[in-house]
Design a protein around this motif. Structure first.
Motif, PDB file in Angstrom:
ATOM      1  N   ALA A  32      30.498-126.773 116.101  1.00  0.00           N
ATOM      2  CA  ALA A  32      29.126-126.338 116.079  1.00  0.00           C
ATOM      3  C   ALA A  32      28.178-127.477 116.382  1.00  0.00           C
ATOM      4  CB  ALA A  32      28.754-126.300 114.426  1.00  0.00           C
ATOM      5  N   ILE A  33      27.082-127.469 116.579  1.00  0.00           N
ATOM      6  CA  ILE A  33      26.038-128.600 116.986  1.00  0.00           C
ATOM      7  C   ILE A  33      25.248-128.779 115.579  1.00  0.00           C
ATOM      8  CG2 ILE A  33      23.918-128.911 118.368  1.00  0.00           C
ATOM      9  CD1 ILE A  33      24.870-126.670 120.365  1.00  0.00           C
ATOM     10  N   GLU A  34      25.126-130.095 115.300  1.00  0.00           N
ATOM     11  CA  GLU A  34      24.433-130.212 114.256  1.00  0.00           C
ATOM     12  C   GLU A  34      23.083-131.295 114.823  1.00  0.00           C
ATOM     13  OE1 GLU A  34      25.093-133.147 110.524  1.00  0.00           O
ATOM     14  OE2 GLU A  34      26.554-131.917 110.617  1.00  0.00           O
ATOM     15  N   GLY A  35      22.097-130.878 114.049  1.00  0.00           N
ATOM     16  CA  GLY A  35      20.808-131.821 114.366  1.00  0.00           C
ATOM     17  C   GLY A  35      20.003-132.129 112.898  1.00  0.00           C
ATOM     18  N   GLU A  36      18.930-132.809 113.592  1.00  0.00           N
ATOM     19  CA  GLU A  36      17.770-133.197 112.484  1.00  0.00           C
ATOM     20  C   GLU A  36      16.659-133.395 113.262  1.00  0.00           C
ATOM     21  OE1 GLU A  36      18.256-137.279 110.967  1.00  0.00           O
ATOM     22  OE2 GLU A  36      18.908-137.880 113.007  1.00  0.00           O
ATOM     23  N   VAL A  37      15.497-132.962 112.447  1.00  0.00           N
ATOM     24  CA  VAL A  37      14.240-132.891 112.636  1.00  0.00           C
ATOM     25  C   VAL A  37      13.323-133.559 111.823  1.00  0.00           C
ATOM     26  CG1 VAL A  37      12.185-131.513 113.590  1.00  0.00           C
ATOM     27  CG2 VAL A  37      14.561-130.897 114.140  1.00  0.00           C
ATOM     28  N   GLY A  38      12.460-134.578 112.001  1.00  0.00           N
ATOM     29  CA  GLY A  38      11.605-135.003 110.893  1.00  0.00           C
ATOM     30  C   GLY A  38      10.442-135.921 111.837  1.00  0.00           C
ATOM     31  N   PHE A  39      10.062-136.946 111.088  1.00  0.00           N
ATOM     32  CA  PHE A  39       8.886-137.823 111.378  1.00  0.00           C
ATOM     33  C   PHE A  39       9.535-139.233 111.288  1.00  0.00           C
ATOM     34  CE2 PHE A  39       6.926-134.004 109.910  1.00  0.00           C
ATOM     35  CZ  PHE A  39       6.135-133.606 110.980  1.00  0.00           C
ATOM     36  N   SER A  40       8.772-139.886 112.235  1.00  0.00           N
ATOM     37  CA  SER A  40       9.235-141.459 112.116  1.00  0.00           C
ATOM     38  C   SER A  40       9.034-142.146 110.919  1.00  0.00           C
ATOM     39  CB  SER A  40       8.464-142.110 113.345  1.00  0.00           C
ATOM     40  OG  SER A  40       7.266-141.983 113.146  1.00  0.00           O
ATOM     41  N   ASN A  41       8.179-141.608 110.150  1.00  0.00           N
ATOM     42  CA  ASN A  41       7.899-142.334 108.680  1.00  0.00           C
ATOM     43  C   ASN A  41       9.106-142.333 108.058  1.00  0.00           C
ATOM     44  OD1 ASN A  41       7.357-139.789 107.961  1.00  0.00           O
ATOM     45  ND2 ASN A  41       5.298-140.322 107.538  1.00  0.00           N
ATOM     46  N   GLY A  42       9.911-141.230 108.209  1.00  0.00           N
ATOM     47  CA  GLY A  42      10.922-141.118 107.336  1.00  0.00           C
ATOM     48  C   GLY A  42      11.055-139.706 106.706  1.00  0.00           C
ATOM     49  N   THR A  43       9.755-138.971 106.654  1.00  0.00           N
ATOM     50  CA  THR A  43       9.670-137.466 106.183  1.00  0.00           C
ATOM     51  C   THR A  43      10.561-136.565 106.952  1.00  0.00           C
ATOM     52  OG1 THR A  43       7.507-138.188 105.414  1.00  0.00           O
ATOM     53  CG2 THR A  43       8.152-135.906 105.364  1.00  0.00           C
ATOM     54  N   MET A  44      11.329-135.764 106.292  1.00  0.00           N
ATOM     55  CA  MET A  44      12.190-134.891 107.352  1.00  0.00           C
ATOM     56  C   MET A  44      11.276-133.454 107.474  1.00  0.00           C
ATOM     57  SD  MET A  44      14.218-136.895 108.533  1.00  0.00           S
ATOM     58  CE  MET A  44      15.265-136.046 109.397  1.00  0.00           C
ATOM     59  N   ALA A  45      11.636-132.584 108.326  1.00  0.00           N
ATOM     60  CA  ALA A  45      10.955-131.443 108.338  1.00  0.00           C
ATOM     61  C   ALA A  45      12.053-130.331 107.619  1.00  0.00           C
ATOM     62  CB  ALA A  45      10.945-131.014 109.949  1.00  0.00           C
ATOM     63  N   ALA A 142      35.276-135.778 109.720  1.00  0.00           N
ATOM     64  CA  ALA A 142      34.348-135.705 110.548  1.00  0.00           C
ATOM     65  C   ALA A 142      33.078-135.573 109.750  1.00  0.00           C
ATOM     66  CB  ALA A 142      34.573-134.797 111.636  1.00  0.00           C
ATOM     67  N   GLU A 143      33.177-134.574 109.029  1.00  0.00           N
ATOM     68  CA  GLU A 143      31.752-134.145 107.971  1.00  0.00           C
ATOM     69  C   GLU A 143      31.734-135.373 107.024  1.00  0.00           C
ATOM     70  OE1 GLU A 143      30.488-130.882 104.620  1.00  0.00           O
ATOM     71  OE2 GLU A 143      31.747-130.438 106.236  1.00  0.00           O
ATOM     72  N   ALA A 144      32.495-136.015 106.675  1.00  0.00           N
ATOM     73  CA  ALA A 144      32.106-137.327 105.644  1.00  0.00           C
ATOM     74  C   ALA A 144      31.558-138.275 106.545  1.00  0.00           C
ATOM     75  CB  ALA A 144      33.542-137.903 105.069  1.00  0.00           C
ATOM     76  N   GLU A 148      27.676-139.936 105.960  1.00  0.00           N
ATOM     77  CA  GLU A 148      27.461-141.299 105.887  1.00  0.00           C
ATOM     78  C   GLU A 148      26.404-141.914 106.707  1.00  0.00           C
ATOM     79  OE1 GLU A 148      28.335-143.313 103.296  1.00  0.00           O
ATOM     80  OE2 GLU A 148      29.034-141.541 102.397  1.00  0.00           O
ATOM     81  N   ILE A 149      26.490-141.262 108.380  1.00  0.00           N
ATOM     82  CA  ILE A 149      25.419-141.758 109.169  1.00  0.00           C
ATOM     83  C   ILE A 149      24.186-141.273 109.073  1.00  0.00           C
ATOM     84  CG2 ILE A 149      25.353-141.743 111.709  1.00  0.00           C
ATOM     85  CD1 ILE A 149      28.281-142.067 112.087  1.00  0.00           C
ATOM     86  N   ARG A 150      24.044-140.253 108.659  1.00  0.00           N
ATOM     87  CA  ARG A 150      22.743-139.668 108.429  1.00  0.00           C
ATOM     88  C   ARG A 150      21.361-140.679 108.206  1.00  0.00           C
ATOM     89  NH1 ARG A 150      24.012-133.794 106.161  1.00  0.00           N
ATOM     90  NH2 ARG A 150      24.984-132.743 108.027  1.00  0.00           N
ATOM     91  N   PRO A 151      21.898-141.229 106.950  1.00  0.00           N
ATOM     92  CA  PRO A 151      20.716-142.042 106.391  1.00  0.00           C
ATOM     93  C   PRO A 151      20.341-143.337 107.237  1.00  0.00           C
ATOM     94  CG  PRO A 151      22.222-141.704 104.592  1.00  0.00           C
ATOM     95  CD  PRO A 151      22.762-140.977 105.986  1.00  0.00           C
ATOM     96  N   LEU A 152      21.398-143.787 107.993  1.00  0.00           N
ATOM     97  CA  LEU A 152      21.410-145.014 108.933  1.00  0.00           C
ATOM     98  C   LEU A 152      20.514-144.624 110.044  1.00  0.00           C
ATOM     99  CD1 LEU A 152      25.016-146.143 109.186  1.00  0.00           C
ATOM    100  CD2 LEU A 152      23.193-147.068 107.945  1.00  0.00           C
TER     101      LEU A 152
END
Length: 193
Positions: A32-45, A142-144, A148-152
């Protein structure tokens, strides 16, 4: 005295609000393709609709972010995928995963060779057998790692924005300081005359 009052009025005037940037990223995640969207102040969409389009703008599908701003999309065709999210108030995210990366997800691209052959000096390389993992184990690992990388990634984006903001505020401070120095020197000259 008039100049000092003018300077004080200038400094106390309301400044425009500083905007935050939209951050978005996509990457291969197994099949699959995984992604994230949010704002630079740390608030996620959270719960944002993501429209997926191909290179000519044709719609390939839609998905929605979860409460943490993450989404998953399973590609069906081998082409570049562009992910578009309209977060309102002029905040728009557009990010593309290349056709080559989509091809690897779909298994249409040749995988890099892992065989070790003779080196340039003619000496053979020593091969060490890696432990064999089942596809389910590889997927779990891979999921683990992704979890772990998401918060970084969020912290890095927020750090970049903070440094940009600090640079801007520092520049404004220098300008205001130079104006103040100029007014001080002008006032001293006027008093001396």
């Amino acid at each position: 005295m008039t100049r000092l009052l003018l300077l004080l009025a200038f400094c106390s005037a309301p400044l425009p609000a500083l905007a935050h940037k939209v951050i978005a990223g996509v990457f291969p995640a197994g099949k699959a393709i995984e992604g994230e969207v949010g704002f630079s102040n740390g608030t996620m969409a959270a719960e944002a609709e993501i429209i997926v389009t191909g290179p000519q703008g044709e719609e390939l599908g839609r998905t929605t972010t979860d409460a943490d701003g993450f989404f998953i999309f399973v590609p069906a065709i081998n082409t570049a995928h562009t992910f578009h999210a309209d977060l309102g108030a002029g905040h728009v995210a557009n990010v593309t995963l290349s056709a080559a990366e989509v091809a690897q997800i779909l298994g249409d691209a040749p995988q890099p060779s892992q065989s070790a052959g003779a080196g340039a000096t003619g000496q053979s390389a020593t091969q060490v057998a890696a432990p064999a993992f089942t596809p389910d184990q590889r997927q779990a690992i891979a999921e683990a790692v992704r979890n772990e990388i998401r918060p970084l990634r969020r912290e890095i984006a927020a750090y970049r924005e903070k440094n940009d903001l600090q640079t801007i505020l520092g520049g404004i401070g220098y300008i205001v300081g130079l104006f103040g120095l100029g007014f001080y020197i002008a006032a001293r000259r006027k008093l001396a005359a």
